[in-house]
Design a protein around this motif. Structure first.
Motif, PDB file in Angstrom:
ATOM      1  N   GLU A  15       0.804  -1.221   0.000  1.00 16.07           N
ATOM      2  CA  GLU A  15       0.000   0.000   0.000  1.00 16.07           C
ATOM      3  C   GLU A  15       0.840   1.276   0.000  1.00 16.07           C
ATOM      4  N   HIS A  16       2.150   1.123  -0.132  1.00 15.44           N
ATOM      5  CA  HIS A  16       3.059   2.279  -0.189  1.00 15.44           C
ATOM      6  C   HIS A  16       3.019   3.103   1.098  1.00 15.44           C
ATOM      7  N   LEU A  17       2.928   2.416   2.235  1.00 13.59           N
ATOM      8  CA  LEU A  17       2.878   3.102   3.523  1.00 13.59           C
ATOM      9  C   LEU A  17       4.209   2.950   4.249  1.00 13.59           C
ATOM     10  N   ALA A  18       4.759   4.062   4.669  1.00  8.05           N
ATOM     11  CA  ALA A  18       6.034   4.030   5.383  1.00  8.05           C
ATOM     12  C   ALA A  18       5.846   3.739   6.872  1.00  8.05           C
ATOM     13  N   ALA A  19       4.673   4.004   7.399  1.00  6.74           N
ATOM     14  CA  ALA A  19       4.398   3.763   8.814  1.00  6.74           C
ATOM     15  C   ALA A  19       2.893   3.598   8.991  1.00  6.74           C
ATOM     16  N   PHE A  20       2.514   2.898  10.058  1.00  8.78           N
ATOM     17  CA  PHE A  20       1.091   2.800  10.386  1.00  8.78           C
ATOM     18  C   PHE A  20       0.920   3.009  11.876  1.00  8.78           C
ATOM     19  N   ILE A  21      -0.160   3.742  12.228  1.00  8.78           N
ATOM     20  CA  ILE A  21      -0.432   4.142  13.609  1.00  8.78           C
ATOM     21  C   ILE A  21      -1.682   3.429  14.111  1.00  8.78           C
ATOM     22  N   PHE A  22      -1.587   2.846  15.304  1.00 11.07           N
ATOM     23  CA  PHE A  22      -2.710   2.145  15.920  1.00 11.07           C
ATOM     24  C   PHE A  22      -3.072   2.839  17.239  1.00 11.07           C
ATOM     25  N   PRO A  23      -4.105   3.672  17.254  1.00 12.01           N
ATOM     26  CA  PRO A  23      -4.545   4.269  18.531  1.00 12.01           C
ATOM     27  C   PRO A  23      -5.296   3.231  19.361  1.00 12.01           C
ATOM     28  N   SER A  24      -5.630   3.596  20.574  1.00 10.89           N
ATOM     29  CA  SER A  24      -6.325   2.651  21.457  1.00 10.89           C
ATOM     30  C   SER A  24      -7.838   2.819  21.392  1.00 10.89           C
ATOM     31  N   THR A  25      -8.320   3.644  20.492  1.00  9.10           N
ATOM     32  CA  THR A  25      -9.738   3.982  20.444  1.00  9.10           C
ATOM     33  C   THR A  25     -10.491   3.149  19.412  1.00  9.10           C
ATOM     34  N   LEU A  60       2.707  15.850  11.202  1.00  7.01           N
ATOM     35  CA  LEU A  60       3.458  15.068  10.209  1.00  7.01           C
ATOM     36  C   LEU A  60       3.984  15.958   9.092  1.00  7.01           C
ATOM     37  N   ARG A  61       3.173  16.939   8.725  1.00  6.82           N
ATOM     38  CA  ARG A  61       3.606  17.854   7.653  1.00  6.82           C
ATOM     39  C   ARG A  61       4.875  18.594   8.068  1.00  6.82           C
ATOM     40  N   ARG A  62       4.946  18.932   9.362  1.00  4.97           N
ATOM     41  CA  ARG A  62       6.133  19.635   9.845  1.00  4.97           C
ATOM     42  C   ARG A  62       7.366  18.732   9.891  1.00  4.97           C
ATOM     43  N   GLU A  63       7.148  17.421   9.932  1.00  4.01           N
ATOM     44  CA  GLU A  63       8.277  16.490   9.971  1.00  4.01           C
ATOM     45  C   GLU A  63       8.686  16.091   8.556  1.00  4.01           C
ATOM     46  N   GLY A  64       9.091  17.058   7.775  1.00  2.13           N
ATOM     47  CA  GLY A  64       9.599  16.748   6.447  1.00  2.13           C
ATOM     48  C   GLY A  64       8.531  16.474   5.417  1.00  2.13           C
ATOM     49  N   GLY A  65       7.358  17.036   5.601  1.00  2.00           N
ATOM     50  CA  GLY A  65       6.324  16.903   4.574  1.00  2.00           C
ATOM     51  C   GLY A  65       5.663  15.547   4.522  1.00  2.00           C
ATOM     52  N   LEU A  66       5.560  14.836   5.640  1.00  2.00           N
ATOM     53  CA  LEU A  66       4.887  13.543   5.665  1.00  2.00           C
ATOM     54  C   LEU A  66       3.377  13.747   5.511  1.00  2.00           C
ATOM     55  N   THR A  67       2.726  12.816   4.842  1.00  2.00           N
ATOM     56  CA  THR A  67       1.279  12.894   4.617  1.00  2.00           C
ATOM     57  C   THR A  67       0.590  11.738   5.330  1.00  2.00           C
ATOM     58  N   LEU A  68      -0.718  11.880   5.544  1.00  2.00           N
ATOM     59  CA  LEU A  68      -1.481  10.882   6.302  1.00  2.00           C
ATOM     60  C   LEU A  68      -2.599  10.316   5.435  1.00  2.00           C
ATOM     61  N   ARG A  69      -2.655   8.997   5.365  1.00  2.00           N
ATOM     62  CA  ARG A  69      -3.747   8.304   4.674  1.00  2.00           C
ATOM     63  C   ARG A  69      -4.705   7.758   5.723  1.00  2.00           C
ATOM     64  N   THR A  70      -5.997   7.987   5.558  1.00  2.00           N
ATOM     65  CA  THR A  70      -6.966   7.645   6.604  1.00  2.00           C
ATOM     66  C   THR A  70      -8.045   6.661   6.151  1.00  2.00           C
ATOM     67  N   ASN A  71      -7.961   6.153   4.921  1.00  2.00           N
ATOM     68  CA  ASN A  71      -9.049   5.328   4.383  1.00  2.00           C
ATOM     69  C   ASN A  71      -8.685   3.854   4.276  1.00  2.00           C
ATOM     70  N   PHE A  72      -7.766   3.385   5.118  1.00  2.00           N
ATOM     71  CA  PHE A  72      -7.318   1.995   4.999  1.00  2.00           C
ATOM     72  C   PHE A  72      -7.128   1.395   6.384  1.00  2.00           C
ATOM     73  N   ASP A  73      -7.640   0.168   6.561  1.00  2.00           N
ATOM     74  CA  ASP A  73      -7.483  -0.564   7.817  1.00  2.00           C
ATOM     75  C   ASP A  73      -6.821  -1.903   7.521  1.00  2.00           C
ATOM     76  N   PRO A  74      -5.518  -2.044   7.748  1.00  2.00           N
ATOM     77  CA  PRO A  74      -4.830  -3.301   7.432  1.00  2.00           C
ATOM     78  C   PRO A  74      -5.306  -4.477   8.278  1.00  2.00           C
ATOM     79  N   LEU A  75      -5.919  -4.191   9.431  1.00  2.00           N
ATOM     80  CA  LEU A  75      -6.363  -5.282  10.289  1.00  2.00           C
ATOM     81  C   LEU A  75      -7.460  -6.111   9.637  1.00  2.00           C
ATOM     82  N   ARG A  76      -8.186  -5.532   8.706  1.00  2.00           N
ATOM     83  CA  ARG A  76      -9.208  -6.290   7.981  1.00  2.00           C
ATOM     84  C   ARG A  76      -8.603  -7.471   7.237  1.00  2.00           C
ATOM     85  N   ILE A  87      -3.349   5.601   9.078  1.00  2.00           N
ATOM     86  CA  ILE A  87      -4.152   5.417  10.288  1.00  2.00           C
ATOM     87  C   ILE A  87      -5.581   5.177   9.832  1.00  2.00           C
ATOM     88  N   ASP A  88      -6.319   4.339  10.535  1.00  2.00           N
ATOM     89  CA  ASP A  88      -7.720   4.095  10.206  1.00  2.00           C
ATOM     90  C   ASP A  88      -8.540   5.289  10.668  1.00  2.00           C
TER      91      ASP A  88
END
Length: 613
Positions: A19-29, A146-162, A129-130
């Motif tokens: 999915e061309h993702l450099a990192a994925f974030i899992f919140p507790s919510t 994330l934008r301040r950390e070197g122009g990183l972008t966030l994708r929010t429409n994907f849940d790898p846990l599925r 992140i989901d």
């Protein structure tokens, strides 16, 4: 090395590569941004192995880290041992933020060669992140950081846990039940009318209610979808003329369906909430950015979004007369069970064979004998000696230890009754203790009593009073990093806000009718911990030329162990408060106890600081 977590990380990284993702974030919510979540949305726990109620896991191609607060430092260190995950201690010097850490990770070496270089080279800039389980406020803040950390972008429409979480639990389908007027004290029609007036005051035509405790309170319904919390998975969309409950209809009994029909509440499928937001035809809609998921906020088609705190949050914190009576009833029942437990405890420990888990089972069984018991309100914390220093310790078969007739037991527990929710901590001397334990115990108890005695102008926030619980320990260089107290629901969640006692500024004024806990503590890792907690009701104190003043009234009815107290440290007013509290505990509980329990309670509530004949 934990092979299970390693396999899960490997599967995740394969999906991230695709999915061309450099990192994925899992919140507790979860999609409702609650503190306690149904099993289906425990993705952070599944990927990391850490099961605390608060924390965020982040995975890159080369690393993994978990951020959590001071309540869980010791527990997280143990649970993450043997995994790739590095523990990040929130609010501690040197701890990077999640965006900072991701930025540093993406400047590191080439990812695992076995996965190929491709787009997931060090130049990859997309983080995932989901968006259904991350709030609007948290996601927008993350996008900016994330934008301040070197122009990183966030994708929010994907849940790898599925894809990678095999045998993932389903969304709960447990039945919903009525919470009748004898416990609620206000009809659903009245609550909806009050909510609509509150929305008009905020220049809003309607709102999406996402928080499960808000929905349960508003509709006078309860469920069993969330461990220890009487909640059910759903959404409610309120407009000027309609109220729509989005829920899996198999959860509704004929009785509940008829109740909703009579109350004028429409029913639609849980998965249709996005469509409902798209079809919402009022001019504007209120969304609480802390409770509404980012994905749902993006689905809104209204011309204007009013971004404000849900009015329901503060409405439900002020208890009506019926709810207050319910608290008194629940605390009486809880006190009876606790006296029976405490009378049993020390002799049982002296006889041998008792452990942290066995006393938990005993206490729960005694509570279950009380009318209206519906389960515990959170997992019991029974920490003996060194385990008492682990703030949110929960004994497991692997960590369970025997209790011995010496040292301190920290016991934090609570129950759900049909008429109220309880939360209490007692630290108990099981026999001889050290002078250090006696000193620390007295410091904590003095802070607890000073906060109990506080009188304050109406509208004062808990942050302004928090120092009363910490003042004595601060003078000796001790502190605790968690809050001092939180609201408690009325047969709802044991943690209820927004009002609370804590160091950080929380602009939530205390008003008459609120409930709040008082639970200072000191924790010495590897040695022991002390915490004393009552649940309190805010009541009138006096009125004068400077306005209305309020005070705290302890709802909790249970003796505080006096054997560890160093009387030489106590002020007269603190001794007087404790003696007065113990007299009330005895007077209210004694008529409901048998002779043996009553005599034990008489001894446990004897005045201190005076000579007994």
């Amino acid at each position: 090395m934990n092979s299970v977590i390693a396999q899960r990380l490997a599967a995740l990284r394969e999906v991230m590569q695709r999915e061309h993702l450099a990192a994925f974030i899992f919140p507790s919510t979860d999609p409702h941004n609650g503190e306690y979540v149904p099993d289906r949305w425990k993705g952070r726990e599944w990927i990391s192995g850490f099961n605390g109620s608060a924390g965020t896991a982040v995975v890159t191609m080369n690393g993994a880290a978990l951020w959590t607060d001071s309540r869980y430092f010791l527990a997280a260190e143990e649970q993450l041992s043997g995994t790739e995950f590095q523990l990040m201690r929130l609010k501690m010097p040197g701890t990077p933020t999640i965006p900072q850490w991701i930025g540093e990770q993406l400047q590191g070496p080439t990812p695992n060669p076995s996965l190929g270089r491709g787009v997931n080279s060090p130049r990859s800039t997309e983080v995932g992140i989901d968006g259904m389980v991350s709030s609007l406020a948290a996601t927008e803040e993350l996008i900016a950081d994330l934008r301040r950390e070197g122009g990183l972008t966030l994708r929010t429409n994907f849940d790898p846990l599925r894809e990678i979480w095999t045998n993932r639990p389903a969304v709960p389908t447990n039945p919903v039940e009525l919470h009748p007027m004898q416990y609620a004290g206000e009809s659903v029609e009245s609550k909806i009318g009050r909510l609509r007036r509150a929305l008009r005051d905020r220049h809003a035509d309607g709102m999406l209610v996402s928080a499960l405790d808000d929905i349960a309170w508003l509709l006078n319904l309860r469920g069993t979808d969330v461990h220890c919390n009487p909640l059910f998975v759903s959404y409610v969309l309120v407009s000027t003329t309609r109220v729509i409950l989005y829920i899996n209809k198999v959860k509704l009994t004929p009785q509940v369906e008829e109740y909703l029909r009579i109350s004028g509440i429409e029913i639609d499928d849980y998965d249709h909430v996005k469509r409902g937001l798209a079809d919402y035809n009022e001019y504007n809609i209120l969304l609480d950015p802390e409770e509404t998921s980012y994905a749902l906020a993006r689905a809104v088609k209204a011309k204007e979004v009013v971004r404000q705190e849900s009015p329901i949050a503060r409405m439900k914190t002020v208890k009506n007369a019926t709810e207050i009576a319910g608290y008194h009833s629940a605390m009486l029942k809880d006190g009876i069970a606790l006296v029976r437990f405490l009378r049993w405890l020390k002799p049982a420990v002296e006889q041998g064979g008792q452990t942290e888990m066995s006393i938990d089972r005993k206490l729960t069984a005694l509570r279950a004998e009380q009318p209206g018991f519906r389960g515990i309100s959170f997992d019991t914390i029974a920490g003996y000696e060194a385990h008492g220093a682990i703030i949110h310790y929960e004994a497991t078969p692997e960590t369970d230890i025997p209790l011995e007739p010496h040292g301190l037991l920290l016991l934090d527990s609570g129950a759900q009754y049909l008429d109220g929710t309880t939360d209490i901590t007692r630290t108990i001397a099981l026999g001889p203790i050290t002078e250090e334990q006696r000193h620390i115990y007295t410091l904590v108890l003095r802070g607890h009593i000073q906060l109990e005695m506080c009188k304050f102008p109406e509208g004062t926030a808990g942050t302004q009073m928090d120092i009363l619980a910490r003042q004595y320990m601060w003078r000796e260089g001790y502190n605790y990093l968690h809050g001092t107290g939180h609201g408690v629901g009325s047969y709802l969640c044991v943690h209820e806000g927004p009002h609370q006692f804590r160091l950080e500024w929380k602009p939530a004024p205390f008003v008459e009718g609120m409930t709040v806990t008082n639970e200072p503590g000191i924790y010495l890792p590897g040695r022991f911990g002390v915490r004393v907690e009552n649940t309190m009701l805010i009541t009138p104190y006096m009125e004068g030329e400077f306005g209305k003043f309020l005070q705290f009234h302890s709802l909790t009815l249970c003796p505080i162990d006096t054997t560890p107290i160093d009387l030489s440290m106590m002020l007269g007013e603190e001794i007087d408060w404790l003696n007065s509290y113990h007299q009330r505990v005895y007077d209210e509980l004694a008529p409901h106890l048998d002779a043996a329990d009553r005599e034990w309670l008489r001894q446990a509530t004897q005045p201190i600081g005076v000579k007994h004949t």
